[in-house]
Design a protein around this motif. Structure first.
Motif, PDB file in Angstrom:
ATOM      1  N   SER A 178      11.517  24.493  26.930  1.00  0.00           N
ATOM      2  CA  SER A 178      10.328  24.330  26.214  1.00  0.00           C
ATOM      3  C   SER A 178       9.195  23.523  26.966  1.00  0.00           C
ATOM      4  CB  SER A 178      10.569  23.407  24.847  1.00  0.00           C
ATOM      5  OG  SER A 178      11.458  24.339  24.108  1.00  0.00           O
ATOM      6  N   ALA A 179       9.718  22.510  27.633  1.00  0.00           N
ATOM      7  CA  ALA A 179       8.675  21.760  28.300  1.00  0.00           C
ATOM      8  C   ALA A 179       8.010  22.528  29.635  1.00  0.00           C
ATOM      9  CB  ALA A 179       9.575  20.367  29.174  1.00  0.00           C
ATOM     10  N   THR A 180       8.909  23.424  30.169  1.00  0.00           N
ATOM     11  CA  THR A 180       8.390  24.196  31.363  1.00  0.00           C
ATOM     12  C   THR A 180       7.314  25.105  30.817  1.00  0.00           C
ATOM     13  OG1 THR A 180      10.415  24.317  32.343  1.00  0.00           O
ATOM     14  CG2 THR A 180       9.069  25.802  33.024  1.00  0.00           C
ATOM     15  N   TYR A 181       7.665  25.793  29.621  1.00  0.00           N
ATOM     16  CA  TYR A 181       6.509  26.591  29.111  1.00  0.00           C
ATOM     17  C   TYR A 181       5.345  25.993  28.713  1.00  0.00           C
ATOM     18  CZ  TYR A 181       4.468  29.921  25.554  1.00  0.00           C
ATOM     19  OH  TYR A 181       3.557  30.584  25.002  1.00  0.00           O
ATOM     20  N   LEU A 182       5.617  24.874  28.143  1.00  0.00           N
ATOM     21  CA  LEU A 182       4.192  23.957  27.777  1.00  0.00           C
ATOM     22  C   LEU A 182       3.345  23.420  29.067  1.00  0.00           C
ATOM     23  CD1 LEU A 182       5.711  21.727  24.999  1.00  0.00           C
ATOM     24  CD2 LEU A 182       4.187  23.713  24.849  1.00  0.00           C
ATOM     25  N   VAL A 183       4.048  23.532  30.304  1.00  0.00           N
ATOM     26  CA  VAL A 183       3.140  23.205  31.406  1.00  0.00           C
ATOM     27  C   VAL A 183       2.012  24.278  31.619  1.00  0.00           C
ATOM     28  CG1 VAL A 183       3.189  23.126  33.838  1.00  0.00           C
ATOM     29  CG2 VAL A 183       4.937  21.892  32.636  1.00  0.00           C
ATOM     30  N   PHE A 184       2.314  25.596  31.342  1.00  0.00           N
ATOM     31  CA  PHE A 184       1.413  26.612  31.710  1.00  0.00           C
ATOM     32  C   PHE A 184       0.769  27.433  30.355  1.00  0.00           C
ATOM     33  CE2 PHE A 184       4.939  26.651  34.576  1.00  0.00           C
ATOM     34  CZ  PHE A 184       4.154  26.455  35.896  1.00  0.00           C
ATOM     35  N   PHE A 185       1.247  27.007  29.110  1.00  0.00           N
ATOM     36  CA  PHE A 185       0.821  27.730  27.983  1.00  0.00           C
ATOM     37  C   PHE A 185       0.708  26.632  26.943  1.00  0.00           C
ATOM     38  CE2 PHE A 185       3.355  30.800  30.254  1.00  0.00           C
ATOM     39  CZ  PHE A 185       2.522  31.736  30.443  1.00  0.00           C
ATOM     40  N   HIS A 186      -0.766  26.254  26.553  1.00  0.00           N
ATOM     41  CA  HIS A 186      -0.992  25.379  25.418  1.00  0.00           C
ATOM     42  C   HIS A 186      -2.433  25.419  25.259  1.00  0.00           C
ATOM     43  CE1 HIS A 186      -2.777  22.787  28.683  1.00  0.00           C
ATOM     44  NE2 HIS A 186      -1.815  23.029  29.382  1.00  0.00           N
ATOM     45  N   GLU A 187      -2.670  24.854  24.237  1.00  0.00           N
ATOM     46  CA  GLU A 187      -4.224  24.662  23.485  1.00  0.00           C
ATOM     47  C   GLU A 187      -4.772  23.468  24.366  1.00  0.00           C
ATOM     48  OE1 GLU A 187      -5.796  26.721  21.772  1.00  0.00           O
ATOM     49  OE2 GLU A 187      -4.072  27.947  21.965  1.00  0.00           O
ATOM     50  N   PRO A 188      -5.912  23.396  24.493  1.00  0.00           N
ATOM     51  CA  PRO A 188      -6.616  22.267  25.201  1.00  0.00           C
ATOM     52  C   PRO A 188      -6.403  20.877  24.654  1.00  0.00           C
ATOM     53  CG  PRO A 188      -8.138  24.093  24.735  1.00  0.00           C
ATOM     54  CD  PRO A 188      -7.259  24.278  23.976  1.00  0.00           C
ATOM     55  N   LEU A 189      -6.345  19.842  25.574  1.00  0.00           N
ATOM     56  CA  LEU A 189      -5.824  18.586  25.000  1.00  0.00           C
ATOM     57  C   LEU A 189      -6.990  18.196  24.163  1.00  0.00           C
ATOM     58  CD1 LEU A 189      -3.909  16.116  25.260  1.00  0.00           C
ATOM     59  CD2 LEU A 189      -5.499  15.321  26.990  1.00  0.00           C
ATOM     60  N   PRO A 190      -6.897  17.615  22.904  1.00  0.00           N
ATOM     61  CA  PRO A 190      -7.989  17.062  22.232  1.00  0.00           C
ATOM     62  C   PRO A 190      -8.712  15.871  22.896  1.00  0.00           C
ATOM     63  CG  PRO A 190      -6.052  17.276  20.563  1.00  0.00           C
ATOM     64  CD  PRO A 190      -5.617  17.649  22.252  1.00  0.00           C
ATOM     65  N   TRP A 191     -10.083  16.082  22.885  1.00  0.00           N
ATOM     66  CA  TRP A 191     -10.745  15.096  23.672  1.00  0.00           C
ATOM     67  C   TRP A 191     -11.961  15.286  23.195  1.00  0.00           C
ATOM     68  CZ3 TRP A 191      -8.715  11.724  26.583  1.00  0.00           C
ATOM     69  CH2 TRP A 191      -9.258  10.823  27.442  1.00  0.00           C
ATOM     70  N   SER A 192     -12.861  14.167  23.192  1.00  0.00           N
ATOM     71  CA  SER A 192     -14.170  14.066  22.804  1.00  0.00           C
ATOM     72  C   SER A 192     -15.143  14.521  24.134  1.00  0.00           C
ATOM     73  CB  SER A 192     -14.720  12.706  22.275  1.00  0.00           C
ATOM     74  OG  SER A 192     -14.459  11.586  23.514  1.00  0.00           O
ATOM     75  N   GLY A 193     -16.205  15.120  23.949  1.00  0.00           N
ATOM     76  CA  GLY A 193     -17.077  15.469  25.188  1.00  0.00           C
ATOM     77  C   GLY A 193     -16.507  16.736  25.686  1.00  0.00           C
ATOM     78  N   PRO A 194     -16.867  16.921  26.888  1.00  0.00           N
ATOM     79  CA  PRO A 194     -16.500  18.246  27.782  1.00  0.00           C
ATOM     80  C   PRO A 194     -14.670  18.388  27.590  1.00  0.00           C
ATOM     81  CG  PRO A 194     -18.087  17.096  28.917  1.00  0.00           C
ATOM     82  CD  PRO A 194     -17.699  16.102  27.727  1.00  0.00           C
ATOM     83  N   ARG A 195     -14.403  19.354  27.702  1.00  0.00           N
ATOM     84  CA  ARG A 195     -12.903  19.702  27.827  1.00  0.00           C
ATOM     85  C   ARG A 195     -12.284  18.938  29.353  1.00  0.00           C
ATOM     86  NH1 ARG A 195      -9.851  25.615  27.947  1.00  0.00           N
ATOM     87  NH2 ARG A 195      -7.878  24.792  28.757  1.00  0.00           N
ATOM     88  N   LEU A 196     -11.247  18.287  28.785  1.00  0.00           N
ATOM     89  CA  LEU A 196     -10.573  17.521  30.056  1.00  0.00           C
ATOM     90  C   LEU A 196      -9.285  18.443  30.465  1.00  0.00           C
ATOM     91  CD1 LEU A 196     -10.027  14.806  31.451  1.00  0.00           C
ATOM     92  CD2 LEU A 196      -8.450  14.299  29.606  1.00  0.00           C
ATOM     93  N   ASP A 197      -9.573  18.574  31.923  1.00  0.00           N
ATOM     94  CA  ASP A 197      -8.622  19.534  32.401  1.00  0.00           C
ATOM     95  C   ASP A 197      -7.956  18.680  33.594  1.00  0.00           C
ATOM     96  OD1 ASP A 197      -8.829  22.055  31.255  1.00  0.00           O
ATOM     97  OD2 ASP A 197     -10.787  22.484  32.430  1.00  0.00           O
ATOM     98  N   LEU A 198      -6.660  18.228  33.284  1.00  0.00           N
ATOM     99  CA  LEU A 198      -5.785  17.516  34.084  1.00  0.00           C
ATOM    100  C   LEU A 198      -5.457  18.274  35.402  1.00  0.00           C
ATOM    101  CD1 LEU A 198      -3.871  15.387  31.766  1.00  0.00           C
ATOM    102  CD2 LEU A 198      -5.592  14.583  32.955  1.00  0.00           C
ATOM    103  N   PRO A 199      -5.345  17.798  36.589  1.00  0.00           N
ATOM    104  CA  PRO A 199      -4.695  18.362  37.701  1.00  0.00           C
ATOM    105  C   PRO A 199      -3.507  18.978  37.484  1.00  0.00           C
ATOM    106  CG  PRO A 199      -5.700  16.309  38.423  1.00  0.00           C
ATOM    107  CD  PRO A 199      -5.855  16.371  36.884  1.00  0.00           C
ATOM    108  N   LEU A 200      -3.064  20.093  38.042  1.00  0.00           N
ATOM    109  CA  LEU A 200      -1.658  20.586  37.920  1.00  0.00           C
ATOM    110  C   LEU A 200      -0.765  19.627  38.369  1.00  0.00           C
ATOM    111  CD1 LEU A 200      -0.012  23.010  36.973  1.00  0.00           C
ATOM    112  CD2 LEU A 200      -0.456  24.056  39.238  1.00  0.00           C
TER     113      LEU A 200
END
Length: 439
Positions: A130-152
């Motif tokens: 499950s943890a491995t799957y969630l690394v690559f497949f998930h909805e965006p992290l809830p965040w105010s303003g522009p979408r927050l994309d954390l480094p891989l």
């Protein structure tokens, strides 16, 4: 394996309470993030998953009694649901970028403390997948303003932290729970042995009580037989039977009088044992095993007097039996004392203890004494490994301390030393004021 874990089966109420706690935490997190911080959260899907957990709990509560202990298979099903439900929430709220992703390991930790290893491995593997799957497949992290994309690289670091915690904490929880279970089982066996020894030590009192109770009806039988003999002619065929009955009745009275005399002996004689007498009682059952058994005692000051303690007798006998199992030709029991300590050393000329075993002896389920190398086992003293643990526990309850070592080279063999302080409650005072000390 399953039988060993039967006493640790999870209660249904435990899992449902943990799930109610998770439901409360998940609801608070969604409400705080969505309404408190104003982040865009998919409320409908999140509350649907949370509500599903609530309905699962309600259904279990209505279907089964709260005290029901779950079979490992059913407990695994419920914990599997918990992992999948939490993975679903994480999928909706950022996957491994979500700081709450660490919680996905907890169902596996619950399994590690109460369930067989195969169930824990299954749940740990599911959490890993499950943890491995969630690394690559998930909805965006809830965040105010522009979408927050954390480094891989950062997300992979989060994944590695979760996996390492899963492995380390799962193994740690399993080992702690396993050692606690073994210790509980071994202590239960110790209590059974102690009860048996106490029952054996109380047989003399029970025999005296039985003799006292049987004395009255036997006296009545004797009186009736004498009256019948006085009324029967010597030529009557039944007179011989009556004489035999009178003779056997008299014999029974003699036996009962001997049993009754046990309770009339001085209590000091029954309640106390001088050190040589203690050694004699401990060694007497082990003298005919083909191994030379030598007993000696010497000390300074008055001879130590012990309270009659079944635990001490059993503990010394068990250690002595272990020494006889491994001895080649001789076992020596040496007692010494002074004004501060009383020591009993039991030594043999066998292979001795391996250095790595000395630290572990005294723990439950350590059953083998090694020879000169760890690969050369001597199983002549085999068993479940509870014997020395029980002996050590009973002796320590009497205030004793045990030390183990090997005989100095070039001699071979092991030495077990049991020591008491002279003020220990296991020893009687010189004035007899503590005569009624109870084991």
């Amino acid at each position: 394996m399953e039988r060993a874990f039967s006493s640790r089966r999870l209660r249904l109420s435990t899992l449902t309470r943990l799930r109610w706690l998770a439901i409360a935490g998940q609801t608070a997190a969604v409400v705080l993030i969505g309404f408190g911080l104003g982040f865009p959260v998919p409320f409908g899907a999140c509350f649907a998953l949370i509500a599903l957990s609530a309905w699962v709990n309600i259904g279990l509560r209505l279907t089964f009694p709260a005290t029901r202990r779950l079979h490992p298979n059913w407990a695994t099903v419920l914990l599997t649901y918990d992992i999948v439900q939490l993975a679903g929430l994480l999928y909706l709220t950022g996957g491994m970028e979500n700081p709450f992703a660490f919680l996905i390991i907890f169902p596996a930790l619950v399994s590690a403390t109460t369930m067989p290893p195969d169930k824990t491995l299954f749940l740990g593997g599911l959490a890993f997948i499950s943890a491995t799957y969630l690394v690559f497949f998930h909805e965006p992290l809830p965040w105010s303003g522009p979408r927050l994309d954390l480094p891989l690289l950062y997300v992979v670091g989060m994944w590695a932290a979760v996996v390492c915690s899963l492995v380390f904490m799962g193994f740690f929880a399993f080992r702690v729970a396993e050692e606690a279970r073994q210790l509980a089982d071994a202590l239960a066996a110790t209590e059974l042995v102690m009860q048996r020894e106490q029952h054996l030590s109380a047989l003399d009192g029970l025999a005296a009580a039985a003799a006292h109770e049987l004395g009255t009806p036997l006296g009545t039988i004797t009186l009736v037989v004498k009256e019948m003999l006085s009324e029967v002619d010597a030529e009557d065929p039944s007179s011989e039977d009556l004489k035999l009955l009178a003779t056997q009745t008299a014999r029974c009275r003699e036996i009962l009088s001997k049993l009754t005399s046990l309770s009339s002996e001085p209590e000091e004689h029954l309640g106390r044992l001088a050190l040589p007498r203690l050694l004699e009682e401990a060694t007497a059952p082990h003298r005919d095993f083909g191994i030379k058994l030598t007993v000696d005692s010497d000390g300074k000051g008055p001879e130590p007097i012990f309270h009659r303690n079944p635990g001490i007798l059993y503990g010394l006998g068990n250690i002595l039996e272990n020494a006889l199992d491994f001895a080649k030709s001789e076992v020596r029991v040496s007692a010494s004392w002074d004004e501060r300590f009383v020591l009993i050393a039991i030594s043999d000329d066998g292979p001795g203890f391996a250095s790595e075993m000395i630290e572990r002896l005294g723990e439950p389920y350590v059953s083998t004494r090694f020879k000169t190398s760890p690969t050369e086992r001597d199983n002549s003293g085999g068993g479940l490994g509870l014997g020395f643990f029980i002996a050590k526990t009973l002796l320590e309850r009497s205030g004793a301390r045990l030390s183990l070592k090997n005989r100095p080279a070039p001699e071979t063999g092991a030495i077990v030393t049991i020591g008491w302080r002279r003020q220990s409650p296991a020893l009687a005072s010189d004035d007899g004021s503590d005569l009624h000390y109870e084991v």
